[in-house]
Motif scaffolding. Sequence first.
Motif, PDB file in Angstrom:
ATOM      1  N   THR A   1       0.832  -1.199   0.000  1.00  0.00           N
ATOM      2  CA  THR A   1       0.000   0.000   0.000  1.00  0.00           C
ATOM      3  C   THR A   1       0.868   1.251   0.000  1.00  0.00           C
ATOM      4  OG1 THR A   1      -0.210   0.096   2.418  1.00  0.00           O
ATOM      5  CG2 THR A   1      -1.883  -1.174   1.217  1.00  0.00           C
ATOM      6  N   VAL A   2       0.332   2.291  -0.606  1.00  0.00           N
ATOM      7  CA  VAL A   2       1.026   3.580  -0.637  1.00  0.00           C
ATOM      8  C   VAL A   2       0.416   4.548   0.368  1.00  0.00           C
ATOM      9  CG1 VAL A   2       1.853   3.344  -3.001  1.00  0.00           C
ATOM     10  CG2 VAL A   2      -0.381   4.392  -2.578  1.00  0.00           C
ATOM     11  N   THR A   3      -0.695   4.179   0.936  1.00  0.00           N
ATOM     12  CA  THR A   3      -1.323   4.948   2.004  1.00  0.00           C
ATOM     13  C   THR A   3      -1.542   4.012   3.188  1.00  0.00           C
ATOM     14  OG1 THR A   3      -3.526   4.520   1.097  1.00  0.00           O
ATOM     15  CG2 THR A   3      -2.455   6.587   0.439  1.00  0.00           C
ATOM     16  N   PRO A   4      -1.719   4.554   4.381  1.00  0.00           N
ATOM     17  CA  PRO A   4      -1.851   3.702   5.563  1.00  0.00           C
ATOM     18  C   PRO A   4      -3.072   2.799   5.517  1.00  0.00           C
ATOM     19  CG  PRO A   4      -1.652   6.018   6.194  1.00  0.00           C
ATOM     20  CD  PRO A   4      -1.764   5.975   4.716  1.00  0.00           C
ATOM     21  N   VAL A   5      -2.915   1.614   6.045  1.00  0.00           N
ATOM     22  CA  VAL A   5      -4.023   0.688   6.263  1.00  0.00           C
ATOM     23  C   VAL A   5      -4.505   0.940   7.690  1.00  0.00           C
ATOM     24  CG1 VAL A   5      -4.676  -1.740   6.500  1.00  0.00           C
ATOM     25  CG2 VAL A   5      -3.133  -1.029   4.662  1.00  0.00           C
ATOM     26  N   VAL A   6      -5.775   1.259   7.839  1.00  0.00           N
ATOM     27  CA  VAL A   6      -6.334   1.465   9.168  1.00  0.00           C
ATOM     28  C   VAL A   6      -7.297   0.329   9.481  1.00  0.00           C
ATOM     29  CG1 VAL A   6      -6.038   3.979   9.125  1.00  0.00           C
ATOM     30  CG2 VAL A   6      -8.177   3.002   8.347  1.00  0.00           C
ATOM     31  N   MET A   7      -7.323  -0.080  10.757  1.00  0.00           N
ATOM     32  CA  MET A   7      -8.130  -1.224  11.155  1.00  0.00           C
ATOM     33  C   MET A   7      -8.580  -1.053  12.600  1.00  0.00           C
ATOM     34  SD  MET A   7      -9.343  -4.105  10.081  1.00  0.00           S
ATOM     35  CE  MET A   7      -8.547  -3.832   8.522  1.00  0.00           C
TER      36      MET A   7
ATOM     37  N   PHE B   1       5.055  -8.828   4.990  1.00  0.00           N
ATOM     38  CA  PHE B   1       6.478  -8.703   4.670  1.00  0.00           C
ATOM     39  C   PHE B   1       7.094  -7.417   5.207  1.00  0.00           C
ATOM     40  CE2 PHE B   1       5.002 -11.246   0.915  1.00  0.00           C
ATOM     41  CZ  PHE B   1       5.618 -12.419   1.294  1.00  0.00           C
ATOM     42  N   TRP B   2       6.290  -6.365   5.256  1.00  0.00           N
ATOM     43  CA  TRP B   2       6.828  -5.053   5.602  1.00  0.00           C
ATOM     44  C   TRP B   2       5.731  -4.216   6.222  1.00  0.00           C
ATOM     45  CZ3 TRP B   2       5.246  -0.334   3.388  1.00  0.00           C
ATOM     46  CH2 TRP B   2       6.042   0.772   3.695  1.00  0.00           C
ATOM     47  N   VAL B   3       6.093  -3.412   7.210  1.00  0.00           N
ATOM     48  CA  VAL B   3       5.179  -2.450   7.828  1.00  0.00           C
ATOM     49  C   VAL B   3       5.889  -1.104   7.852  1.00  0.00           C
ATOM     50  CG1 VAL B   3       3.907  -1.809   9.912  1.00  0.00           C
ATOM     51  CG2 VAL B   3       4.112  -4.239   9.277  1.00  0.00           C
ATOM     52  N   GLY B   4       5.260  -0.111   7.295  1.00  0.00           N
ATOM     53  CA  GLY B   4       5.832   1.230   7.288  1.00  0.00           C
ATOM     54  C   GLY B   4       5.639   1.920   8.623  1.00  0.00           C
ATOM     55  N   PRO B   5       6.096   3.145   8.720  1.00  0.00           N
ATOM     56  CA  PRO B   5       5.948   3.885   9.974  1.00  0.00           C
ATOM     57  C   PRO B   5       4.485   4.201  10.271  1.00  0.00           C
ATOM     58  CG  PRO B   5       6.854   5.310   8.276  1.00  0.00           C
ATOM     59  CD  PRO B   5       6.782   3.929   7.694  1.00  0.00           C
ATOM     60  N   ARG B   6       4.177   4.302  11.549  1.00  0.00           N
ATOM     61  CA  ARG B   6       2.833   4.662  11.972  1.00  0.00           C
ATOM     62  C   ARG B   6       2.513   6.055  11.439  1.00  0.00           C
ATOM     63  NH1 ARG B   6      -0.230   4.567  17.590  1.00  0.00           N
ATOM     64  NH2 ARG B   6      -1.526   6.392  17.239  1.00  0.00           N
ATOM     65  N   THR B   7       1.309   6.209  10.913  1.00  0.00           N
ATOM     66  CA  THR B   7       0.837   7.468  10.377  1.00  0.00           C
ATOM     67  C   THR B   7      -0.585   7.684  10.859  1.00  0.00           C
ATOM     68  OG1 THR B   7       2.136   7.087   8.383  1.00  0.00           O
ATOM     69  CG2 THR B   7       0.444   8.756   8.245  1.00  0.00           C
ATOM     70  N   SER B   8      -0.943   8.891  11.179  1.00  0.00           N
ATOM     71  CA  SER B   8      -2.324   9.190  11.555  1.00  0.00           C
ATOM     72  C   SER B   8      -3.031   9.855  10.392  1.00  0.00           C
ATOM     73  CB  SER B   8      -2.368  10.101  12.776  1.00  0.00           C
ATOM     74  OG  SER B   8      -1.990   9.381  13.918  1.00  0.00           O
ATOM     75  N   VAL B   9      -4.197   9.340  10.079  1.00  0.00           N
ATOM     76  CA  VAL B   9      -5.048   9.902   9.046  1.00  0.00           C
ATOM     77  C   VAL B   9      -6.116  10.706   9.768  1.00  0.00           C
ATOM     78  CG1 VAL B   9      -6.617   9.364   7.154  1.00  0.00           C
ATOM     79  CG2 VAL B   9      -4.639   7.901   7.583  1.00  0.00           C
ATOM     80  N   VAL B  10      -6.175  11.988   9.498  1.00  0.00           N
ATOM     81  CA  VAL B  10      -7.136  12.844  10.182  1.00  0.00           C
ATOM     82  C   VAL B  10      -8.371  12.980   9.314  1.00  0.00           C
ATOM     83  CG1 VAL B  10      -7.546  15.114  11.183  1.00  0.00           C
ATOM     84  CG2 VAL B  10      -5.284  14.071  11.333  1.00  0.00           C
ATOM     85  N   GLY B  11      -9.518  12.714   9.911  1.00  0.00           N
ATOM     86  CA  GLY B  11     -10.773  12.799   9.180  1.00  0.00           C
ATOM     87  C   GLY B  11     -11.818  13.539   9.979  1.00  0.00           C
TER      88      GLY B  11
ATOM     89  N   SER C   1      -8.613  11.310  14.415  1.00  0.00           N
ATOM     90  CA  SER C   1      -7.514  10.655  13.707  1.00  0.00           C
ATOM     91  C   SER C   1      -7.618   9.140  13.807  1.00  0.00           C
ATOM     92  CB  SER C   1      -6.167  11.132  14.258  1.00  0.00           C
ATOM     93  OG  SER C   1      -6.012  10.686  15.576  1.00  0.00           O
ATOM     94  N   LYS C   2      -7.120   8.498  12.774  1.00  0.00           N
ATOM     95  CA  LYS C   2      -7.100   7.042  12.689  1.00  0.00           C
ATOM     96  C   LYS C   2      -5.656   6.633  12.454  1.00  0.00           C
ATOM     97  CE  LYS C   2     -11.519   7.162  10.338  1.00  0.00           C
ATOM     98  NZ  LYS C   2     -12.224   6.973   9.087  1.00  0.00           N
ATOM     99  N   PRO C   3      -5.041   5.937  13.397  1.00  0.00           N
ATOM    100  CA  PRO C   3      -3.663   5.510  13.176  1.00  0.00           C
ATOM    101  C   PRO C   3      -3.607   4.301  12.249  1.00  0.00           C
ATOM    102  CG  PRO C   3      -4.400   4.788  15.317  1.00  0.00           C
ATOM    103  CD  PRO C   3      -5.511   5.608  14.730  1.00  0.00           C
ATOM    104  N   GLY C   4      -2.601   4.266  11.424  1.00  0.00           N
ATOM    105  CA  GLY C   4      -2.406   3.147  10.522  1.00  0.00           C
ATOM    106  C   GLY C   4      -0.970   3.119  10.046  1.00  0.00           C
ATOM    107  N   ALA C   5      -0.697   2.207   9.150  1.00  0.00           N
ATOM    108  CA  ALA C   5       0.636   2.086   8.562  1.00  0.00           C
ATOM    109  C   ALA C   5       0.500   1.433   7.197  1.00  0.00           C
ATOM    110  CB  ALA C   5       1.554   1.258   9.453  1.00  0.00           C
ATOM    111  N   ALA C   6       1.347   1.853   6.271  1.00  0.00           N
ATOM    112  CA  ALA C   6       1.415   1.170   4.980  1.00  0.00           C
ATOM    113  C   ALA C   6       1.964  -0.233   5.230  1.00  0.00           C
ATOM    114  CB  ALA C   6       2.309   1.938   4.023  1.00  0.00           C
TER     115      ALA C   6
END
Length: 163
Positions: free
Chosen positions: A53-59, A111-121, A125-130
């Motif tokens: 993913t190029v944007t964070p996955v939030v769950m 395989f890989w987890v990117g840095p934690r990112t918060s998506v503000v809506g 905010s919703k924390p996620g990671a690519a």
Amino acid sequence: MEFGSPLPQVVRALASGFKERELLDWGGVALRLTGLSVLAPPEFAEGRAVFRTVTPVVMKGSGYSEDGVRGPRQAWVLPGEREWAGYFQGNLRRKAETLGLDAGVGLESVFWVGPRTSVVGKYGSKPGAAVEVELSGAPQTLRALWSWGLGQANSTGCGWIAT
């Protein structure tokens, strides 16, 4: 800019509307349309896919701690945390069922987890990671997931899969 949907009729409607315009007002930003192409999803004939993913996955998770105590609200979980894989798997199956596709889709590896990112809506905010994950399942289901995205909040751009 990319738009996606697992429903071909939605993609056709978007493409038809965009063809009639030279300018798109995107939240007050004027975007000049200079070209349009529809990308077909990969075949996934082997029933396996690696998605990054190029944007964070939030769950969302259950909100319960490891001690079984529920917090004041449902908690967002990040890849690698206790509940993430189970809730991610359930999300994949619900998407397949929503589209009437084979819901036997599975998370094989992360395989890989990117840095934690918060998506503000609108609702905070919703924390996620690519992520980069390997999935298995029916080719048609994998194609739909490629077009839809991974995790929740896909309509806001979360979980967008690199093309």
